[in-house]
Design a protein around this motif. Sequence first.
Motif, mmCIF file in Angstrom:
data_model
loop_
_atom_site.group_PDB
_atom_site.id
_atom_site.type_symbol
_atom_site.label_atom_id
_atom_site.label_comp_id
_atom_site.label_asym_id
_atom_site.label_seq_id
_atom_site.Cartn_x
_atom_site.Cartn_y
_atom_site.Cartn_z
ATOM 1 N N UNK A 101 21.620 78.732 -34.740
ATOM 2 C CA UNK A 101 22.175 78.748 -36.081
ATOM 3 C C UNK A 101 23.670 79.046 -36.041
ATOM 4 N N UNK A 102 24.014 80.095 -35.299
ATOM 5 C CA UNK A 102 25.413 80.504 -35.218
ATOM 6 C C UNK A 102 26.259 79.445 -34.514
ATOM 7 N N UNK A 103 25.712 78.843 -33.472
ATOM 8 C CA UNK A 103 26.424 77.807 -32.729
ATOM 9 C C UNK A 103 26.813 76.647 -33.648
ATOM 10 N N UNK A 118 12.719 86.853 -28.046
ATOM 11 C CA UNK A 118 13.671 85.930 -27.446
ATOM 12 C C UNK A 118 13.707 84.570 -28.134
ATOM 13 N N UNK A 119 12.540 84.094 -28.561
ATOM 14 C CA UNK A 119 12.522 82.777 -29.200
ATOM 15 C C UNK A 119 13.320 82.799 -30.504
ATOM 16 N N UNK A 120 13.213 83.905 -31.243
ATOM 17 C CA UNK A 120 13.954 83.984 -32.500
ATOM 18 C C UNK A 120 15.423 84.309 -32.277
ATOM 19 N N UNK A 121 15.725 85.019 -31.206
ATOM 20 C CA UNK A 121 17.128 85.202 -30.851
ATOM 21 C C UNK A 121 17.750 83.849 -30.538
ATOM 22 N N UNK A 122 16.989 82.958 -29.922
ATOM 23 C CA UNK A 122 17.481 81.610 -29.674
ATOM 24 C C UNK A 122 17.711 80.867 -30.988
#
Length: 406
Positions: free
Chosen positions: A197-199, A188-192
């Motif tokens: 990044x995408x945001x 989850x931390x890396x999905x964040x």
Amino acid sequence: MKSLPATLEIDKIEKFFSLLSESPESQVLQIPVGSSKFAFGGYAAAIQAVNTWANLSKDRKVEIKPSQKTKDEAVVDIIAQPHKFTAMMMAKQIDLPSEETPNVRPDINHQAKCAIERQSENNFGQNRGRLCWYSFVDHSTKGFVPQFYSTMPGYHPSPKSVDKITSLVRSMVERSASVAGGATLPDDSKVNNLGRMFYELFVNTHEHGTKSENRAVWLKPATRVIYSYGINLVEEAISKSISNDEVLSQYIDNLNQTQNSTRRFVEISIVDSGLGFCGRWIADHNGTGSIKEMDVSEQYAIFKQCFKFRSSSTPDEIKGNGLPAVMANLTALNGFMKVRSNNLSVYRDFVSNPFLSIQNDDYDFFDWHTKKCCSEKVTEQANTRGVAVTVLIPLFDKGVDQEVTL
């Protein structure tokens, strides 16, 4: 007539850019119905090629190459591919010469409207196998996709929160990765990290990739595309494509020092039809000349400036963490980034060249052609329209535990 390559390889599309620059005005764009031999960044390069053609062509006429498919089959196939969808949305005239009535624009527009509306039915947008994508047709009423934008009467639409966009990215990546098979997402931390990044990339293209030289005026015609694509190097054709690319082969070798998979990835890209990093900077800074007058080294200096902390193309615009946050999060994800903008084609491997800090990083990228640091040597490429940012994120092989750091 200029034919868009059916083979989605960067080298072939770069040749297409060169052909466009040789005869920039009277160009009919021929679109093949099928596509083959996907390579890293192929969809992004093809979308940018279409945007470049549309910016140069006065008539913006598209001709669909005859095939064994019926008209209806050809229309459905074209709408399901983001680079061809973009060509249809940029065109003034669309012909299928094999038909008794060649004009197929009404059929295309009907199918495109349905496809855009279907984007809102789920959180991974339009879907074709391992490819998930959203199209933002900025010169229409369909530019502000509701999953990504908040709208209120009397206010300009604005991008939704980082949490909302992270959720969308997760859905896209999960879908793309599951179809490619054999991989699990980061924790989850890396999905964040991925969402942040995408945001930042999305906000950047919203602010800088949609406006004309006058920021009060929206570009017309204009489109933006975001997509995710699952990559599994177990598959021979894709593996061969990657292994033939020196830059990507070295990046994958570098991943051996991490826990990430060296076989399973997701490619994420954002492409707009704006002025490009340097073009936007010139438009916002009077007296800085024009792209044609500017040496490619000067373009690179501006490009680096755009990536520095709290630096933007307008002096009074200070929002969020900007592009340094992109690099910091790509470092956390052991990612890879390629950027094509104006006359630049550059990349950075964040495994071998991690982002250090806002104060200490040199903000350097590497030249796609020479593989050397751009501060030493940068190659002038054919001029392109807009910005195409493509990142490669390694996933995890199933059954591999991810190390938890506290």
